[in-house]
Design a protein around this motif. Structure first.
Motif, short mmCIF file in Angstrom:
data_model
loop_
_atom_site.label_atom_id
_atom_site.label_comp_id
_atom_site.label_asym_id
_atom_site.label_seq_id
_atom_site.Cartn_x
_atom_site.Cartn_y
_atom_site.Cartn_z
N CYS A 6 -7.34 4.30 31.00
CA CYS A 6 -5.88 4.24 30.78
C CYS A 6 -5.13 3.00 31.54
O CYS A 6 -5.43 2.65 32.62
CB CYS A 6 -5.35 5.78 31.50
N LEU A 7 -4.24 2.57 30.62
CA LEU A 7 -3.40 1.24 30.93
C LEU A 7 -2.15 1.59 31.76
O LEU A 7 -1.50 0.67 32.02
CB LEU A 7 -3.06 0.40 29.88
N ALA A 8 -1.66 2.80 31.73
CA ALA A 8 -0.50 3.49 32.25
C ALA A 8 0.60 2.57 31.49
O ALA A 8 1.70 2.25 32.21
CB ALA A 8 -0.43 3.04 33.97
N CYS A 9 0.51 2.62 30.47
CA CYS A 9 1.23 1.60 29.64
C CYS A 9 2.78 2.55 29.17
O CYS A 9 3.65 2.15 28.84
CB CYS A 9 0.70 1.10 28.33
N SER A 10 2.57 3.91 29.41
CA SER A 10 3.60 4.80 29.06
C SER A 10 3.81 5.13 27.26
O SER A 10 4.58 5.85 26.96
CB SER A 10 4.82 4.57 29.52
N ASN A 11 2.99 4.66 26.74
CA ASN A 11 3.16 4.73 25.14
C ASN A 11 3.07 6.23 24.62
O ASN A 11 3.59 6.73 24.00
CB ASN A 11 1.98 3.97 24.21
N CYS A 12 2.28 7.10 25.57
CA CYS A 12 2.03 8.45 24.98
C CYS A 12 3.33 8.98 25.28
O CYS A 12 3.54 10.12 24.58
CB CYS A 12 0.86 8.91 25.65
N TYR A 37 -2.19 10.04 35.30
CA TYR A 37 -2.65 10.80 33.75
C TYR A 37 -2.84 12.37 33.97
O TYR A 37 -2.57 13.17 33.41
CB TYR A 37 -4.15 9.98 33.79
N ILE A 45 -7.36 6.79 23.82
CA ILE A 45 -7.73 7.99 24.73
C ILE A 45 -7.24 9.40 23.94
O ILE A 45 -6.07 9.20 23.34
CB ILE A 45 -7.09 7.98 26.05
N PHE A 104 4.30 7.96 33.95
CA PHE A 104 3.01 6.67 33.96
C PHE A 104 3.53 5.54 34.80
O PHE A 104 2.70 4.83 35.01
CB PHE A 104 2.42 6.36 32.56
N TRP A 159 -1.25 6.23 18.94
CA TRP A 159 -0.39 5.24 19.77
C TRP A 159 -0.91 4.74 21.20
O TRP A 159 -0.50 3.76 21.97
CB TRP A 159 0.95 5.16 19.86
N CYS A 160 -2.15 5.13 21.67
CA CYS A 160 -2.74 4.93 23.00
C CYS A 160 -3.40 3.80 22.56
O CYS A 160 -4.58 3.79 21.91
CB CYS A 160 -3.59 6.10 23.45
N PRO A 161 -3.29 2.77 23.11
CA PRO A 161 -4.10 1.22 22.85
C PRO A 161 -5.45 1.44 23.04
O PRO A 161 -6.33 1.12 22.30
CB PRO A 161 -3.41 0.20 23.96
N PRO A 162 -6.14 2.24 24.20
CA PRO A 162 -7.61 2.34 24.46
C PRO A 162 -8.02 3.36 23.40
O PRO A 162 -9.16 3.81 23.56
CB PRO A 162 -7.63 2.33 25.66
S1 SF4 Z 1 -0.94 5.47 25.92
FE1 SF4 Z 1 -2.96 5.86 26.78
S2 SF4 Z 1 -3.30 3.95 27.89
FE2 SF4 Z 1 -0.95 4.19 27.59
S3 SF4 Z 1 -0.49 5.51 29.39
FE3 SF4 Z 1 -0.73 6.87 27.74
S4 SF4 Z 1 -3.10 7.49 27.99
FE4 SF4 Z 1 -2.72 5.60 29.44
#
Ligand code: SF4
Ligand code: SF4
Length: 373
Positions: free
Chosen positions: A261-267, A319, A353, A299, A348-351
């Motif tokens: 998790c990148l803690a990017c907040s996209n989710c 998370y 998840i 996040f 829309w989660c870059p990695p």
């Molecule tokens: S979108 Fe994915 S990487 Fe970004 S905060 Fe949510 S779980 Fe983490």
């Protein structure tokens, strides 16, 4: 409630009636390479022949050269963008030579939302509980919601990331829409089945000359919905989910997901039910201050910053908070899950998840869990 047949050219008539009735029509259209929910003025602006492909961390549109209007599943945006905007001015303070004055702006349009899916209507109903029930009502949300009209459209396709059925939020349209449409493409015929569910919806129907549907139409419609249901492959096992999450704050899977998790907040930004917000004062050199409410996310490191410290410093704790809130403590707060299975947070989660995969891994007892399972 009576089922009617709406012919293809009547779709544009419906749109024109809504516009004449002073609604700002928001519907799906292709913009910036995605399906966006935006202002539309005619049925020709709808994403005709476009379908979407969604999978963990991936999204693509495809033109399948069809005349279908609603062949996609869900947009990265949700209707939350209009009912609970990302940035909203709560009030402005103006300074002049004699003192200060307050200014509140609430002249937003009446929205008609065209193309609301079953999961999305359930998300709106969840946000209704958040903003309209209990001791603290959000007057801005209340006003927008009361003025809005919902024209739901049943799904024809699913994406790899959808899992509405297993969380009880689709694919059928729940109550709460003003009008429900089903797009039918059968044996070379292309038309809509339509029903009005409220007085507001019936008022719109009264301007259209719609023929009655018959039993054959009902069978076609039911079969289409059933086909969609069988296409859904992802699932969440909801039985025992809350107690399992609450009992497992130290499960080894939390460390594993935190590494990705990148803690990017996209989710949280794409989620139609997430509602975290912050309040900021934006000051101008002309002496005006705008107090704004903005979307925030659990996040971000600032979100839980209080009195010189952060209560959730690690990505793991953020998370864990998000997932546990969505599927466990949300049930205590709002008597439902905080997830409608739209799959946006997976796409829309870059990695890439995938919450359904995480929940499955977390259901394995800690002492039997093997890394990477
Ligand atoms: S979108 Fe994915 S990487 Fe970004 S905060 Fe949510 S779980 Fe983490
Ligand atoms: S948690 Fe994910 S799948 Fe569930 S409603 Fe939010 S964005 Fe959709």
């Amino acid at each position: 409630m009576e089922l009617k047949v709406l012919q293809l050219d009547q779709l544009n008539d419906l749109i024109q009636v809504l516009i004449m009735d002073d609604y700002q029509l928001i519907g799906p259209k292709v913009k910036d390479g995605v399906i966006s929910y935006d202002s539309i003025k005619s049925s020709s602006e709808l994403p005709i022949g476009i379908i979407d492909h969604q999978s963990p961390g991936k999204y693509a549109l495809q033109n399948i050269q069809s005349s279908r209007f609603f062949g996609y599943t869900v947009s990265p945006y949700s209707w939350k963008k209009y009912l609970y905007p990302p940035v909203q001015s709560l009030f402005k303070v103006n300074r002049n030579g004699k003192g200060i004055s307050f200014e509140v702006t609430n002249d937003e349009p009446r929205y008609a939302f065209l193309g609301v899916r079953g999961c999305e209507l359930n998300a709106i109903k969840i946000q209704d509980k958040i903003f309209l029930k209990g001791n603290y009502i959000d007057p801005n949300y209340k006003r927008r919601r009361e003025l809005s009209m919902i024209i739901a459209v049943e799904c024809f396709n699913t994406c790899e990331t959808c899992f509405c059925d297993s969380v009880g939020s689709g694919p059928e349209i729940p109550d709460g829409a003003d009008i429900v449409l089903t797009e039918i493409f059968e044996d070379g015929d292309h038309y809509f089945l339509a029903r009005s569910e409220t007085e507001k919806g019936q008022d719109i129907f009264n301007h259209l000359k719609l023929n009655d549907a018959d039993d054959k139409h009902v069978l076609i419609k039911d079969a289409q919905l059933e086909r969609v249901r069988t296409q859904l492959k992802r699932r969440v096992q909801t039985t025992g989910l809350k107690s399992n999450l609450m009992a497992n704050p130290d499960h080894p899977r939390w460390d594993e997901v935190a590494e990705r998790c990148l803690a990017c907040s996209n989710c949280t930004m794409v989620c139609p039910t997430c509602f975290c917000m912050t309040v900021e004062d934006v000051n101008d050199l002309d002496g005006t201050t705008d107090r704004q409410m903005r979307w925030d996310s659990c996040f971000t490191s600032e979100f839980t910053y209080i009195h010189g410290g952060n209560t959730r410093e690690s990505v793991k704790s953020r998370y864990r908070q998000w997932l546990t809130h969505k599927f466990a403590s949300w049930q205590d707060q709002f008597d439902s899950l905080g997830c409608v299975g739209c799959g946006r947070c997976i796409t829309w989660c870059p990695p890439g998840i995938d919450i359904t995969e995480e929940l499955e891994a977390l259901s394995i007892p800690s002492n039997q869990y093997k890394k990477g399972e």
